[in-house]
Design a protein around this motif. Structure first.
Motif, PDB file in Angstrom:
ATOM      1  N   ASP A  91       0.844  -1.188   0.000  1.00  0.00           N
ATOM      2  CA  ASP A  91       0.000   0.000   0.000  1.00  0.00           C
ATOM      3  C   ASP A  91       0.884   1.246   0.000  1.00  0.00           C
ATOM      4  N   PRO A  92       0.903   2.024  -1.089  1.00  0.00           N
ATOM      5  CA  PRO A  92       1.739   3.221  -1.127  1.00  0.00           C
ATOM      6  C   PRO A  92       1.447   4.204   0.005  1.00  0.00           C
ATOM      7  N   ALA A  93       0.217   4.209   0.501  1.00  0.00           N
ATOM      8  CA  ALA A  93      -0.170   5.162   1.548  1.00  0.00           C
ATOM      9  C   ALA A  93       0.175   4.678   2.955  1.00  0.00           C
ATOM     10  N   ALA A  94       0.825   3.517   3.064  1.00  0.00           N
ATOM     11  CA  ALA A  94       1.081   2.923   4.380  1.00  0.00           C
ATOM     12  C   ALA A  94       2.175   3.640   5.161  1.00  0.00           C
ATOM     13  N   GLY A  95       2.911   4.524   4.520  1.00  0.00           N
ATOM     14  CA  GLY A  95       3.949   5.274   5.221  1.00  0.00           C
ATOM     15  C   GLY A  95       5.296   4.598   5.274  1.00  0.00           C
ATOM     16  N   ASN A  96       5.506   3.573   4.438  1.00  0.00           N
ATOM     17  CA  ASN A  96       6.808   2.915   4.392  1.00  0.00           C
ATOM     18  C   ASN A  96       7.848   3.834   3.754  1.00  0.00           C
ATOM     19  N   PRO A  97       9.107   3.722   4.156  1.00  0.00           N
ATOM     20  CA  PRO A  97      10.145   4.583   3.585  1.00  0.00           C
ATOM     21  C   PRO A  97      10.222   4.456   2.063  1.00  0.00           C
ATOM     22  N   LEU A  98      10.547   5.566   1.426  1.00  0.00           N
ATOM     23  CA  LEU A  98      10.690   5.622  -0.026  1.00  0.00           C
ATOM     24  C   LEU A  98      12.052   6.214  -0.363  1.00  0.00           C
ATOM     25  N   VAL A  99      12.798   5.514  -1.200  1.00  0.00           N
ATOM     26  CA  VAL A  99      14.083   6.003  -1.690  1.00  0.00           C
ATOM     27  C   VAL A  99      13.894   6.525  -3.107  1.00  0.00           C
ATOM     28  N   VAL A 100      14.352   7.736  -3.363  1.00  0.00           N
ATOM     29  CA  VAL A 100      14.360   8.294  -4.711  1.00  0.00           C
ATOM     30  C   VAL A 100      15.808   8.220  -5.205  1.00  0.00           C
ATOM     31  N   THR A 101      16.078   7.297  -6.117  1.00  0.00           N
ATOM     32  CA  THR A 101      17.457   7.140  -6.583  1.00  0.00           C
ATOM     33  C   THR A 101      17.913   8.352  -7.389  1.00  0.00           C
ATOM     34  N   HIS A 102      16.999   8.975  -8.102  1.00  0.00           N
ATOM     35  CA  HIS A 102      17.243  10.251  -8.778  1.00  0.00           C
ATOM     36  C   HIS A 102      15.893  10.769  -9.245  1.00  0.00           C
ATOM     37  N   ALA A 103      15.841  12.053  -9.546  1.00  0.00           N
ATOM     38  CA  ALA A 103      14.534  12.707  -9.710  1.00  0.00           C
ATOM     39  C   ALA A 103      14.088  12.846 -11.155  1.00  0.00           C
ATOM     40  N   HIS A 104      14.302  11.821 -11.977  1.00  0.00           N
ATOM     41  CA  HIS A 104      13.762  11.818 -13.324  1.00  0.00           C
ATOM     42  C   HIS A 104      12.301  11.362 -13.298  1.00  0.00           C
ATOM     43  N   TYR A 105      11.568  11.751 -14.327  1.00  0.00           N
ATOM     44  CA  TYR A 105      10.121  11.519 -14.375  1.00  0.00           C
ATOM     45  C   TYR A 105       9.749  10.055 -14.195  1.00  0.00           C
ATOM     46  N   ASP A 106      10.601   9.145 -14.679  1.00  0.00           N
ATOM     47  CA  ASP A 106      10.265   7.722 -14.614  1.00  0.00           C
ATOM     48  C   ASP A 106      10.635   7.085 -13.276  1.00  0.00           C
ATOM     49  N   HIS A 107      11.093   7.912 -12.337  1.00  0.00           N
ATOM     50  CA  HIS A 107      11.441   7.413 -11.008  1.00  0.00           C
ATOM     51  C   HIS A 107      10.662   8.107  -9.891  1.00  0.00           C
ATOM     52  N   ILE A 108       9.973   9.210 -10.223  1.00  0.00           N
ATOM     53  CA  ILE A 108       9.188   9.924  -9.203  1.00  0.00           C
ATOM     54  C   ILE A 108       7.766  10.233  -9.680  1.00  0.00           C
ATOM     55  N   GLY A 109       7.283   9.496 -10.674  1.00  0.00           N
ATOM     56  CA  GLY A 109       6.031   9.867 -11.316  1.00  0.00           C
ATOM     57  C   GLY A 109       4.772   9.684 -10.496  1.00  0.00           C
ATOM     58  N   ASN A 110       4.839   8.954  -9.405  1.00  0.00           N
ATOM     59  CA  ASN A 110       3.627   8.685  -8.621  1.00  0.00           C
ATOM     60  C   ASN A 110       3.784   9.088  -7.164  1.00  0.00           C
ATOM     61  N   LEU A 111       4.612  10.090  -6.917  1.00  0.00           N
ATOM     62  CA  LEU A 111       4.906  10.496  -5.541  1.00  0.00           C
ATOM     63  C   LEU A 111       3.677  10.852  -4.702  1.00  0.00           C
ATOM     64  N   PRO A 112       2.661  11.529  -5.259  1.00  0.00           N
ATOM     65  CA  PRO A 112       1.518  11.893  -4.414  1.00  0.00           C
ATOM     66  C   PRO A 112       0.853  10.703  -3.732  1.00  0.00           C
ATOM     67  N   ALA A 113       0.982   9.515  -4.320  1.00  0.00           N
ATOM     68  CA  ALA A 113       0.363   8.325  -3.708  1.00  0.00           C
ATOM     69  C   ALA A 113       1.105   7.891  -2.445  1.00  0.00           C
ATOM     70  N   PHE A 114       2.355   8.354  -2.278  1.00  0.00           N
ATOM     71  CA  PHE A 114       3.163   7.990  -1.118  1.00  0.00           C
ATOM     72  C   PHE A 114       3.150   9.138  -0.106  1.00  0.00           C
ATOM     73  N   SER A 115       1.965   9.610   0.189  1.00  0.00           N
ATOM     74  CA  SER A 115       1.804  10.858   0.943  1.00  0.00           C
ATOM     75  C   SER A 115       2.226  10.769   2.402  1.00  0.00           C
ATOM     76  N   ASN A 116       2.435   9.563   2.921  1.00  0.00           N
ATOM     77  CA  ASN A 116       2.832   9.399   4.324  1.00  0.00           C
ATOM     78  C   ASN A 116       4.258   8.894   4.489  1.00  0.00           C
ATOM     79  N   SER A 117       4.951   8.703   3.385  1.00  0.00           N
ATOM     80  CA  SER A 117       6.278   8.083   3.442  1.00  0.00           C
ATOM     81  C   SER A 117       7.389   9.089   3.711  1.00  0.00           C
ATOM     82  N   PRO A 118       8.337   8.736   4.576  1.00  0.00           N
ATOM     83  CA  PRO A 118       9.596   9.486   4.622  1.00  0.00           C
ATOM     84  C   PRO A 118      10.354   9.198   3.336  1.00  0.00           C
ATOM     85  N   ILE A 119      10.970  10.224   2.760  1.00  0.00           N
ATOM     86  CA  ILE A 119      11.639  10.096   1.468  1.00  0.00           C
ATOM     87  C   ILE A 119      13.130  10.356   1.637  1.00  0.00           C
ATOM     88  N   TYR A 120      13.944   9.454   1.100  1.00  0.00           N
ATOM     89  CA  TYR A 120      15.397   9.601   1.144  1.00  0.00           C
ATOM     90  C   TYR A 120      15.902   9.961  -0.248  1.00  0.00           C
TER      91      TYR A 120
END
Length: 270
Positions: A91-120
């Motif tokens: 569940d993307p909304a579960a608040g599990n940690p999220l790693v962004v390896t780099h900020a290209h469109y194909d790696h961060i395209g669904n960020l709003p669904a991870f609204s509770n996650s800490p992001i590294y």
């Protein structure tokens, strides 16, 4: 910082999730392809995101591209990344940690669904994409400012953890900043039951890039890009590339209904 030792409480299962594809040419994929004096040919890219699981613990690695991001750039959506995650029990909304390896469109395209996650994310990465350089033509095709704004919003909420160099975010999971493809490109070192695995993300798009020292067409820093390949080649870990079309077939399918879309590492032979 060295990766954690391999023990039951530090080993993870990795889900390799393929959600998109693109048919193109070798000359469109490899930088200055004419320098290699080789005939052009067809080439297929795949688009991935990854999930790490250890019992009830879950870590997301990147979020894939959104339908809007894919449509804007003519990419094929094989399956909605969020629906794939849901089908796998994540569940993307579960608040599990999220790693962004780099900020290209194909790696961060669904960020709003991870609204509770800490992001590294690498500090250099976020600083670059929120500067004027991120809007220049040679970068903006891959770095979508609408999606960068989602990262900025998460930072305002206090959910973004920026770092430099390397960081262990959980026992057996280490993020290492290598740069090259983007200023803060990360790789992820993971301890599994079959040994160390490195999610290279776009530090190495394809195995051919590693094997033949051929850089991808878009690199922010050429010397660091070569050094990132050197770093990966010097590792004894299993290397999982960011866009190799054959990557999904190198590992065990999680279930027949997901064959060709989801494979796993760490529950059998890699």
């Amino acid at each position: 910082m060295s990766a954690a030792s391999n023990s039951p409480d530090t080993t993870w299962e990795i889900f390799v999730i393929k959600h998109g594809t693109r048919e193109t040419s070798r000359s469109d994929v490899f930088m200055n392809y004419g320098f290699y004096s080789e005939p052009d040919d067809k080439f297929e890219l795949a688009y991935y995101l990854w999930v790490l699981r250890q019992g009830e613990r879950v870590i997301h690695i990147d979020t894939g591209y959104s339908e809007a991001g894919a449509t804007k750039r003519g990419r094929t959506v094989l399956a909605d990344p969020l629906l794939l995650l849901s089908s796998l029990g994540f569940d993307p909304a579960a608040g599990n940690p999220l790693v962004v390896t780099h900020a290209h469109y194909d790696h961060i395209g669904n960020l709003p669904a991870f609204s509770n996650s800490p992001i590294y994310i690498s500090r250099k990465e976020l600083e670059f994409w929120t500067s004027d350089l991120g809007t220049r033509s040679l970068f903006s095709h891959f770095g979508d400012q609408v999606e960068i704004a989602d990262l900025v919003s998460a930072r305002h909420q206090g959910r973004v953890h920026e770092f430099e160099g390397s960081i262990q975010i959980a026992p057996g999971v280490e993020l290492v900043e290598v740069g090259g493809h983007t200023p803060g490109q990360l790789i992820v070192r993971i301890q599994t039951a079959v040994g160390e695995v490195v999610l290279a993300s776009d530090a190495a798009h394809f195995h051919e890039e590693l094997e033949r020292d051929m850089l991808f067409q878009s690199m922010a820093d050429l010397p660091r890009s070569y050094r990132a390949l050197d770093f990966l080649r010097g590792s004894e870990a299993v290397i999982v590339t960011g866009h190799d079309a054959g990557e999904i077939e190198r590992f065990a399918p999680v279930d027949q209904k997901f064959r060709g879309l989801v494979s796993t590492i760490g529950t059998g032979d890699a």
